[in-house]
Design a protein around this motif. Sequence first.
Motif, short mmCIF file in Angstrom:
data_model
loop_
_atom_site.label_atom_id
_atom_site.label_comp_id
_atom_site.label_asym_id
_atom_site.label_seq_id
_atom_site.Cartn_x
_atom_site.Cartn_y
_atom_site.Cartn_z
N LEU A 39 0.81 -1.21 0.00
CA LEU A 39 0.00 0.00 0.00
C LEU A 39 0.85 1.27 0.00
O LEU A 39 0.56 2.20 -0.77
CB LEU A 39 -0.98 0.00 1.18
CG LEU A 39 -2.24 -0.82 0.97
CD1 LEU A 39 -3.11 -0.80 2.24
CD2 LEU A 39 -3.05 -0.31 -0.20
N VAL A 42 2.24 1.67 -3.56
CA VAL A 42 1.22 2.10 -4.52
C VAL A 42 0.75 3.52 -4.21
O VAL A 42 0.35 4.26 -5.10
CB VAL A 42 0.02 1.11 -4.50
CG1 VAL A 42 -1.14 1.61 -5.30
CG2 VAL A 42 0.47 -0.24 -5.03
N GLY A 43 0.83 3.92 -2.95
CA GLY A 43 0.41 5.26 -2.56
C GLY A 43 1.46 6.33 -2.81
O GLY A 43 1.15 7.53 -2.77
N THR A 56 -3.81 4.32 -12.04
CA THR A 56 -3.34 4.60 -10.68
C THR A 56 -4.48 4.50 -9.69
O THR A 56 -4.36 3.84 -8.65
CB THR A 56 -2.71 6.01 -10.61
OG1 THR A 56 -1.62 6.07 -11.53
CG2 THR A 56 -2.23 6.33 -9.22
N GLN A 60 -4.84 1.59 -6.75
CA GLN A 60 -4.94 2.00 -5.35
C GLN A 60 -6.24 1.51 -4.73
O GLN A 60 -6.25 1.02 -3.60
CB GLN A 60 -4.82 3.51 -5.22
CG GLN A 60 -3.43 4.01 -5.50
CD GLN A 60 -3.32 5.52 -5.53
OE1 GLN A 60 -4.31 6.22 -5.75
NE2 GLN A 60 -2.13 6.03 -5.32
N THR A 64 -6.46 -1.22 -1.68
CA THR A 64 -7.16 -0.83 -0.46
C THR A 64 -8.27 -1.82 -0.15
O THR A 64 -8.46 -2.22 1.00
CB THR A 64 -7.72 0.60 -0.60
OG1 THR A 64 -6.63 1.49 -0.90
CG2 THR A 64 -8.39 1.05 0.68
N LYS A 87 -8.82 5.02 4.31
CA LYS A 87 -7.66 5.75 3.82
C LYS A 87 -7.55 7.08 4.55
O LYS A 87 -8.55 7.66 4.94
CB LYS A 87 -7.78 5.99 2.32
CG LYS A 87 -7.61 4.72 1.49
CD LYS A 87 -7.85 4.95 0.04
CE LYS A 87 -6.83 5.87 -0.57
NZ LYS A 87 -6.97 6.02 -2.02
#
Length: 111
Positions: A39, A42-43, A56, A60, A64, A87
């Motif tokens: 995570l 990817v974040g 993107t 994400q 998640t 998030k």
Amino acid sequence: FKKEDGKVGKENIEEILNYEELLPNTLHQATALVNEIYLPMVGNKSNLKGWPKVVTSDVQTQFTAMSGTMSLFRGQTQGNTILPVPKEEKLSAELAKAVGKLDRTCVHSLE
């Protein structure tokens, strides 16, 4: 796991099979791997340079969702209720909205 095709026998078991030990907390380790490694990767916007915004966003969202599902499943296997953590930006937006409502309520009660 088989490294190559073929029959497994006493004489070739070590060459054909790749075996590892599964620890009792494998699900916890997999959840930690997703939450603490994948995570954040990817974040991180620098890791996503050159990716279209649609891709993107989808990646994400999928990571998640997977993280939340893994947390729920891990909780169920332990007999607990573990809810996924929202998030940060969603959480802070909801918190700001709630604080704004609270401030207005206080102002109206003072009037």
